[in-house]
Design a protein around this motif. Sequence first.
Motif, PDB file in Angstrom:
ATOM      1  N   ALA A  56     -19.701  83.923  12.619  1.00  0.00           N
ATOM      2  CA  ALA A  56     -19.835  83.316  11.509  1.00  0.00           C
ATOM      3  C   ALA A  56     -20.635  83.855  10.364  1.00  0.00           C
ATOM      4  CB  ALA A  56     -20.263  81.763  11.676  1.00  0.00           C
ATOM      5  N   LEU A  57     -20.132  84.297   9.390  1.00  0.00           N
ATOM      6  CA  LEU A  57     -21.003  84.848   8.303  1.00  0.00           C
ATOM      7  C   LEU A  57     -21.972  86.033   8.889  1.00  0.00           C
ATOM      8  CD1 LEU A  57     -21.997  81.736   6.139  1.00  0.00           C
ATOM      9  CD2 LEU A  57     -20.401  83.503   5.563  1.00  0.00           C
ATOM     10  N   GLY A  58     -21.299  86.786   9.719  1.00  0.00           N
ATOM     11  CA  GLY A  58     -22.030  88.123  10.248  1.00  0.00           C
ATOM     12  C   GLY A  58     -22.849  87.667  11.546  1.00  0.00           C
ATOM     13  N   CYS A  59     -23.004  86.541  12.101  1.00  0.00           N
ATOM     14  CA  CYS A  59     -23.551  86.108  13.281  1.00  0.00           C
ATOM     15  C   CYS A  59     -22.953  85.532  14.348  1.00  0.00           C
ATOM     16  CB  CYS A  59     -24.943  85.382  12.747  1.00  0.00           C
ATOM     17  SG  CYS A  59     -26.185  85.801  11.860  1.00  0.00           S
ATOM     18  N   LYS A  60     -23.073  86.145  15.512  1.00  0.00           N
ATOM     19  CA  LYS A  60     -22.288  85.533  16.648  1.00  0.00           C
ATOM     20  C   LYS A  60     -22.865  84.264  17.075  1.00  0.00           C
ATOM     21  CE  LYS A  60     -20.174  87.013  20.953  1.00  0.00           C
ATOM     22  NZ  LYS A  60     -20.119  88.001  21.883  1.00  0.00           N
ATOM     23  N   ILE A  61     -22.183  83.234  16.955  1.00  0.00           N
ATOM     24  CA  ILE A  61     -22.442  81.772  17.384  1.00  0.00           C
ATOM     25  C   ILE A  61     -22.734  81.548  18.862  1.00  0.00           C
ATOM     26  CG2 ILE A  61     -21.909  79.408  17.283  1.00  0.00           C
ATOM     27  CD1 ILE A  61     -22.521  80.837  14.415  1.00  0.00           C
ATOM     28  N   ASP A  62     -23.891  80.884  19.234  1.00  0.00           N
ATOM     29  CA  ASP A  62     -24.092  80.518  20.481  1.00  0.00           C
ATOM     30  C   ASP A  62     -24.593  78.823  20.362  1.00  0.00           C
ATOM     31  OD1 ASP A  62     -25.056  80.367  23.141  1.00  0.00           O
ATOM     32  OD2 ASP A  62     -27.007  81.258  23.079  1.00  0.00           O
ATOM     33  N   LEU A  63     -23.643  78.395  20.835  1.00  0.00           N
ATOM     34  CA  LEU A  63     -23.768  76.924  20.865  1.00  0.00           C
ATOM     35  C   LEU A  63     -25.085  76.410  21.905  1.00  0.00           C
ATOM     36  CD1 LEU A  63     -20.103  75.507  21.025  1.00  0.00           C
ATOM     37  CD2 LEU A  63     -21.674  75.741  18.970  1.00  0.00           C
ATOM     38  N   ALA A  64     -25.239  77.195  22.777  1.00  0.00           N
ATOM     39  CA  ALA A  64     -26.540  76.833  23.625  1.00  0.00           C
ATOM     40  C   ALA A  64     -28.013  76.862  23.053  1.00  0.00           C
ATOM     41  CB  ALA A  64     -26.681  77.857  24.966  1.00  0.00           C
ATOM     42  N   ALA A  65     -27.809  77.723  21.772  1.00  0.00           N
ATOM     43  CA  ALA A  65     -28.900  77.757  20.857  1.00  0.00           C
ATOM     44  C   ALA A  65     -28.945  76.450  19.940  1.00  0.00           C
ATOM     45  CB  ALA A  65     -28.970  79.011  20.071  1.00  0.00           C
ATOM     46  N   VAL A  66     -28.102  75.795  20.035  1.00  0.00           N
ATOM     47  CA  VAL A  66     -28.187  74.381  19.029  1.00  0.00           C
ATOM     48  C   VAL A  66     -29.001  73.409  19.949  1.00  0.00           C
ATOM     49  CG1 VAL A  66     -26.968  72.566  18.047  1.00  0.00           C
ATOM     50  CG2 VAL A  66     -25.734  74.924  18.025  1.00  0.00           C
ATOM     51  N   LYS A  67     -30.060  73.166  19.172  1.00  0.00           N
ATOM     52  CA  LYS A  67     -31.253  72.190  19.993  1.00  0.00           C
ATOM     53  C   LYS A  67     -31.106  71.068  19.314  1.00  0.00           C
ATOM     54  CE  LYS A  67     -33.011  76.096  22.426  1.00  0.00           C
ATOM     55  NZ  LYS A  67     -32.412  76.032  23.752  1.00  0.00           N
ATOM     56  N   LEU A  68     -30.636  70.623  18.187  1.00  0.00           N
ATOM     57  CA  LEU A  68     -30.951  69.553  17.420  1.00  0.00           C
ATOM     58  C   LEU A  68     -30.346  68.370  17.917  1.00  0.00           C
ATOM     59  CD1 LEU A  68     -28.742  69.628  14.107  1.00  0.00           C
ATOM     60  CD2 LEU A  68     -28.086  70.663  16.274  1.00  0.00           C
ATOM     61  N   PRO A  69     -30.836  67.126  17.580  1.00  0.00           N
ATOM     62  CA  PRO A  69     -30.028  65.933  18.156  1.00  0.00           C
ATOM     63  C   PRO A  69     -28.600  65.809  17.542  1.00  0.00           C
ATOM     64  CG  PRO A  69     -32.287  65.412  17.312  1.00  0.00           C
ATOM     65  CD  PRO A  69     -31.907  66.756  16.793  1.00  0.00           C
ATOM     66  N   VAL A  70     -27.666  65.247  18.662  1.00  0.00           N
ATOM     67  CA  VAL A  70     -26.483  65.147  18.264  1.00  0.00           C
ATOM     68  C   VAL A  70     -25.945  63.943  18.480  1.00  0.00           C
ATOM     69  CG1 VAL A  70     -24.032  66.455  18.589  1.00  0.00           C
ATOM     70  CG2 VAL A  70     -26.097  67.811  18.313  1.00  0.00           C
ATOM     71  N   PHE A  71     -25.054  63.161  17.950  1.00  0.00           N
ATOM     72  CA  PHE A  71     -24.136  62.087  18.355  1.00  0.00           C
ATOM     73  C   PHE A  71     -22.548  62.382  18.367  1.00  0.00           C
ATOM     74  CE2 PHE A  71     -24.575  57.359  18.317  1.00  0.00           C
ATOM     75  CZ  PHE A  71     -23.492  56.863  18.517  1.00  0.00           C
ATOM     76  N   LEU A  72     -21.982  62.037  19.534  1.00  0.00           N
ATOM     77  CA  LEU A  72     -20.819  62.378  19.522  1.00  0.00           C
ATOM     78  C   LEU A  72     -19.923  61.100  19.679  1.00  0.00           C
ATOM     79  CD1 LEU A  72     -21.947  65.131  21.384  1.00  0.00           C
ATOM     80  CD2 LEU A  72     -19.506  65.678  21.464  1.00  0.00           C
ATOM     81  N   LEU A  73     -18.739  60.974  18.753  1.00  0.00           N
ATOM     82  CA  LEU A  73     -18.044  59.747  18.768  1.00  0.00           C
ATOM     83  C   LEU A  73     -16.539  60.162  19.051  1.00  0.00           C
ATOM     84  CD1 LEU A  73     -17.758  56.831  18.223  1.00  0.00           C
ATOM     85  CD2 LEU A  73     -17.303  57.473  15.670  1.00  0.00           C
ATOM     86  N   ALA A  74     -15.934  59.410  19.826  1.00  0.00           N
ATOM     87  CA  ALA A  74     -14.574  59.516  20.253  1.00  0.00           C
ATOM     88  C   ALA A  74     -13.767  58.249  20.344  1.00  0.00           C
ATOM     89  CB  ALA A  74     -14.493  60.209  21.616  1.00  0.00           C
ATOM     90  N   ALA A  75     -12.553  58.428  20.364  1.00  0.00           N
ATOM     91  CA  ALA A  75     -11.560  57.171  20.297  1.00  0.00           C
ATOM     92  C   ALA A  75     -10.728  57.268  21.600  1.00  0.00           C
ATOM     93  CB  ALA A  75     -10.618  57.305  19.256  1.00  0.00           C
ATOM     94  N   GLU A  76     -11.041  56.140  22.065  1.00  0.00           N
ATOM     95  CA  GLU A  76     -10.372  55.782  23.377  1.00  0.00           C
ATOM     96  C   GLU A  76      -8.711  56.334  23.746  1.00  0.00           C
ATOM     97  OE1 GLU A  76      -9.612  52.229  26.295  1.00  0.00           O
ATOM     98  OE2 GLU A  76     -11.688  52.296  25.635  1.00  0.00           O
ATOM     99  N   ASN A  77      -8.093  55.937  22.635  1.00  0.00           N
ATOM    100  CA  ASN A  77      -6.562  56.149  22.449  1.00  0.00           C
ATOM    101  C   ASN A  77      -6.246  57.502  21.484  1.00  0.00           C
ATOM    102  OD1 ASN A  77      -6.175  53.892  24.063  1.00  0.00           O
ATOM    103  ND2 ASN A  77      -6.718  52.847  22.153  1.00  0.00           N
TER     104      ASN A  77
END
Length: 331
Positions: free
Chosen positions: A241-262
């Motif tokens: 992304a924009l010249g840098c390889k993305i490593d999701l393991a380096a993402v350390k900020l607080p995250v909230f995931l929301l999903a739908a059951e159906n």
Amino acid sequence: MAALPWTTANSVELQLPSMRLLDFSRAGEGQPLLVCAPYALHRAKIADLAPGHSLMEALQGAGIARLYLTDWLSAAPEMRYFSIDTYLSDLNVAVDTIGPPVDLAGLCQGGWLSLLYAARFPGKVRRLVLAGSPVDVSVPSELSRMVASLPQQGFEALVRQGNGIVSGRQMLQVWSVPLSTLDVEAALQQRLDDKSEDARALLDCFTRWNRETLDLPGTYYLEVTDWIFRRNRIATGDFVALGCKIDLAAVKLPVFLLAAENDIVVPRDQAFATLRLLGTPPAWLQCDTEPCDHLGLFIGCKALAGSWRRIARWLQSDLGEAAGERLQISA
């Protein structure tokens, strides 16, 4: 049919070829939240559909004073070479205009774009919300299966047919079933049997939104279908992304995931598969599930009054309080 008006008052904070940055703020001070709408098929008005069915209205009511939305624009011929990097760059301009660090909430495909942005510019995002967002498509969904079942040459032919632009009207014919619009319309029509004027108004809003399709740049469209839904590059660590390889393991900020059951577009297991890819400490990870389908996450009364209110409280809590909450995945 006339264009669907906005439900909640807003102003244009920034105009770019790719989008309008809309300001829904009610105050000039406070932590800003930028809602990143999906740039896939429809207008960002899914986040502000109708009174009582508006995410922006709900977030305002939950105390978010500084509130913004990406209103992605339909692609003109001169935009045919716009890429994922183009949209990341313009999202960066929007964040700089608001003033980082921002809280970022990605809806559906706005989620993977938000996650890429947070990974590419970690100092500019304070907290991240991913709602019904596809990231790791090794966990299958109806949408990812459909993309995988079609040869990439078919997508390329669609781009050539439109001289570098992919027609939203044509896409609507292909994707309307996996996007569950028929299920939503059926549910609303069932309510109409009770002669509810509110239900009639809501069905009209939804129908108008569903018909307001966006055309997409061919380059962007081919990158999304191939890199994200076919090769799963974000999850496998092979996305640049924009010249840098993305490593999701380096993402350390607080995250909230929301999903739908159906949800058949982004099933719960796919939405929560992102958890194992992140470097965020477990105490800073939050999850919630709503008993609805995909679009119900963004327009459903129960989701707006339930999980989104909880998300607003989480965004407004201090970091110590957020860290003290345990990871909970609703059954």
